[in-house]
Design a protein around this motif. Structure first.
Motif, mmCIF file in Angstrom:
data_model
loop_
_atom_site.group_PDB
_atom_site.id
_atom_site.type_symbol
_atom_site.label_atom_id
_atom_site.label_comp_id
_atom_site.label_asym_id
_atom_site.label_seq_id
_atom_site.Cartn_x
_atom_site.Cartn_y
_atom_site.Cartn_z
ATOM 1 N N ILE A 23 -8.450 3.936 -3.014
ATOM 2 C CA ILE A 23 -7.917 3.110 -4.278
ATOM 3 C C ILE A 23 -6.555 2.504 -4.112
ATOM 4 O O ILE A 23 -6.514 1.275 -4.481
ATOM 5 N N SER A 24 -5.805 3.094 -3.596
ATOM 6 C CA SER A 24 -4.420 2.537 -3.252
ATOM 7 C C SER A 24 -4.532 1.246 -2.717
ATOM 8 O O SER A 24 -3.841 0.284 -2.727
ATOM 9 N N SER A 25 -5.521 1.381 -1.356
ATOM 10 C CA SER A 25 -5.619 0.111 -0.627
ATOM 11 C C SER A 25 -6.174 -0.847 -1.396
ATOM 12 O O SER A 25 -5.729 -2.159 -1.084
ATOM 13 N N ILE A 26 -7.338 -0.771 -2.095
ATOM 14 C CA ILE A 26 -7.818 -1.698 -2.963
ATOM 15 C C ILE A 26 -7.065 -2.514 -3.813
ATOM 16 O O ILE A 26 -6.724 -3.645 -3.924
ATOM 17 N N SER A 27 -6.129 -1.424 -4.620
ATOM 18 C CA SER A 27 -5.186 -2.109 -5.547
ATOM 19 C C SER A 27 -4.164 -2.837 -5.076
ATOM 20 O O SER A 27 -3.621 -4.091 -5.443
ATOM 21 N N SER A 28 -3.800 -2.443 -3.714
ATOM 22 C CA SER A 28 -2.707 -3.024 -3.013
ATOM 23 C C SER A 28 -3.127 -4.371 -2.579
ATOM 24 O O SER A 28 -2.252 -5.604 -2.447
ATOM 25 N N TYR B 232 0.827 -1.211 -0.102
ATOM 26 C CA TYR B 232 0.005 0.137 0.100
ATOM 27 C C TYR B 232 0.742 1.105 0.061
ATOM 28 O O TYR B 232 0.739 2.109 -0.786
ATOM 29 N N ASN B 233 1.853 1.122 0.833
ATOM 30 C CA ASN B 233 2.740 2.443 0.788
ATOM 31 C C ASN B 233 3.475 2.555 -0.283
ATOM 32 O O ASN B 233 3.670 3.894 -0.749
ATOM 33 N N HIS B 234 3.869 1.535 -0.867
ATOM 34 C CA HIS B 234 4.665 1.630 -2.153
ATOM 35 C C HIS B 234 3.824 2.057 -3.273
ATOM 36 O O HIS B 234 4.163 2.693 -4.034
ATOM 37 N N CYS B 235 2.680 1.360 -3.272
ATOM 38 C CA CYS B 235 1.650 1.870 -4.647
ATOM 39 C C CYS B 235 1.356 3.424 -4.482
ATOM 40 O O CYS B 235 1.498 4.116 -5.689
ATOM 41 N N LYS B 236 1.091 3.835 -3.212
ATOM 42 C CA LYS B 236 0.798 5.305 -2.901
ATOM 43 C C LYS B 236 1.855 6.104 -3.537
ATOM 44 O O LYS B 236 1.678 7.021 -4.062
ATOM 45 N N SER B 237 3.023 5.855 -2.953
ATOM 46 C CA SER B 237 4.228 6.671 -3.327
ATOM 47 C C SER B 237 4.426 6.720 -4.960
ATOM 48 O O SER B 237 4.926 7.642 -5.426
ATOM 49 N N VAL B 238 4.541 5.685 -5.305
ATOM 50 C CA VAL B 238 4.766 5.161 -6.988
ATOM 51 C C VAL B 238 3.562 6.054 -7.632
ATOM 52 O O VAL B 238 4.383 6.724 -8.626
ATOM 53 N N ASN B 239 2.494 5.983 -7.394
ATOM 54 C CA ASN B 239 1.394 6.653 -8.133
ATOM 55 C C ASN B 239 1.656 8.100 -7.960
ATOM 56 O O ASN B 239 1.220 9.100 -8.778
ATOM 57 N N ASN B 240 1.922 8.622 -6.676
ATOM 58 C CA ASN B 240 1.949 9.890 -6.221
ATOM 59 C C ASN B 240 3.087 10.292 -7.219
ATOM 60 O O ASN B 240 3.069 11.687 -7.937
#
Length: 391
Positions: A54-59, A10-18
């Protein structure tokens, strides 16, 4: 285990998409209206993906799929030719620097995906020796970006206090290539990065990242031959130049001698003088039409499923061949039934003829006349062609 992985991802997806969202500027141009529309969709898309819900669901989805993939066949050494950064930037009406920035973010994604599914070695073609023919400004941009991103990554790997960086635990970074082409300042920073990520205990190494920069296979083989000739002169007849001695002196082969899966993005179907020695034995090649900055979870999963399927099929065929040799008294009629059943289920050519080929014909009929090609626009025919016959 899934919950722990989900939090990390989740932390990784959020930082990458940001990061991808921040590196795209809204540029409007009436002359390039198609690129402007793509630009807006890309910006809005990554803004939505960076939202917490969305980041939580995708993770959760990504973690579940990656853990399933980890139980199948995965390559020990996965390699990428990261191509298409400049064309991607042009396609969404962005400056060249932004394309390389987004491309470096895609690499962080792939590092985590590969580590999660169980890949032990990941090598990437970051900079070719031939790329020094580009403009001085672009070369300097790429060198600065390389040092900046690797320094940032090495700090995350070395940081033991922050739980957010746990996904980078156990990663070693090695920069592979002819470092004599680089400036003294860049070389010293690269050595510092390698030293920071070096792990003394081999049992604590979970993942190796090889950055090929600046690198070409011809240069690697040339230096290996040169080193072997020098050793031969010093040691005389006691030194034997062999395949293994050549391999020992190569930049990448001293760490991992073979490559299992080589993927090139952007639709180009050439190797660009990359891993010609390491990909000689049972290496699978894939040429993806996706630009490297756009290559993400879907592309990775698709390629891993393809590798796992064909590797399992290859292993099954070997076992079947061994069983046939062992039990050669099997009746011919029984063998024919086995072959018919196997190819009716597994042979992709049947699927292509029955399903994909009619779809291709319909698509061509719908798009006929839209893409006119003139004789003057055709490329020159190649002077030489090589054909490999497979049984």
């Amino acid at each position: 285990m899934i919950f722990r992985h989900r939090i990390l991802l989740y932390n990784h997806c959020k930082s990458v998409n940001n990061s991808k969202y921040c590196n795209v500027e809204l540029n409007f141009s009436l002359k390039r209206i198609h690129n402007t529309i793509q630009n807006v969709f890309y910006k809005v898309g990554y803004f939505c993906l960076s939202l917490p819900i969305i980041s939580s669901i995708s993770s959760i989805i990504q973690t579940f799929v990656l853990i399933i993939l980890s139980y199948g066949e995965v390559p020990t050494h996965l390699s990428y030719i990261m191509d298409g950064n400049r064309r991607f930037a042009k396609s969404i009406n962005q400056p060249l620097k932004n394309g390389h920035e987004i491309g470096s973010t895609s690499l962080l994604q792939i590092i985590h995906f590969a580590k999660t599914v169980g890949v032990k070695h990941l090598s990437v073609y970051a900079f070719s020796i031939e790329n020094f023919n580009r403009t001085e400004k672009e070369v300097q941009l790429l060198m600065d970006l390389l040092v900046e991103k690797l320094t940032d990554l090495s700090q995350k790997i070395a940081d033991r206090s922050n739980n957010k960086h746990e996904i980078f635990k156990g990663i070693q970074i090695k920069v592979v290539g002819d470092l004599s082409y680089l400036s003294t300042e860049v070389t010293s920073k690269i050595k510092e990065i390698e030293k920071r990520t070096t792990i003394s205990d081999p049992s604590n190494v979970f993942f190796n990242l090889y950055i090929c920069c600046p690198y070409t296979s011809r240069n690697e083989i040339f230096h290996s031959i040169k080193a072997n000739i020098k050793a031969k002169k010093q040691q005389g007849d006691t030194y034997d130049i062999s395949e293994s001695s050549l391999e020992r002196e190569m930049c990448l082969s001293k760490y991992i001698p073979t490559c299992d899966y080589l993927i090139r993005t952007s639709g180009a179907t050439r190797f660009s003088d990359y891993l010609m020695w390491q990909s000689h034995n049972q290496c699978s090649f894939v040429f993806s039409d996706t630009f490297w900055p756009d290559y993400g979870f879907r592309g990775f999963v698709k390629n891993m499923l393809s590798y796992s399927y064909f590797k399992s099929l290859y292993s099954w065929n070997k076992v079947e061949a061994f069983a046939f040799k062992k039990h050669s008294c099997l009746l011919a009629s029984q063998l024919a039934k086995v072959e018919t059943l196997k190819y009716s289920v597994f042979d992709s050519r049947i699927l292509e003829k029955q399903i994909f080929f009619p779809v291709k014909i319909i698509t061509r009929a719908l798009h006929s006349g839209r893409n006119n090609v003139f004789y003057e626009d055709l490329k020159m025919a190649p002077k030489a062609v090589s054909i490999i016959e497979r049984n």
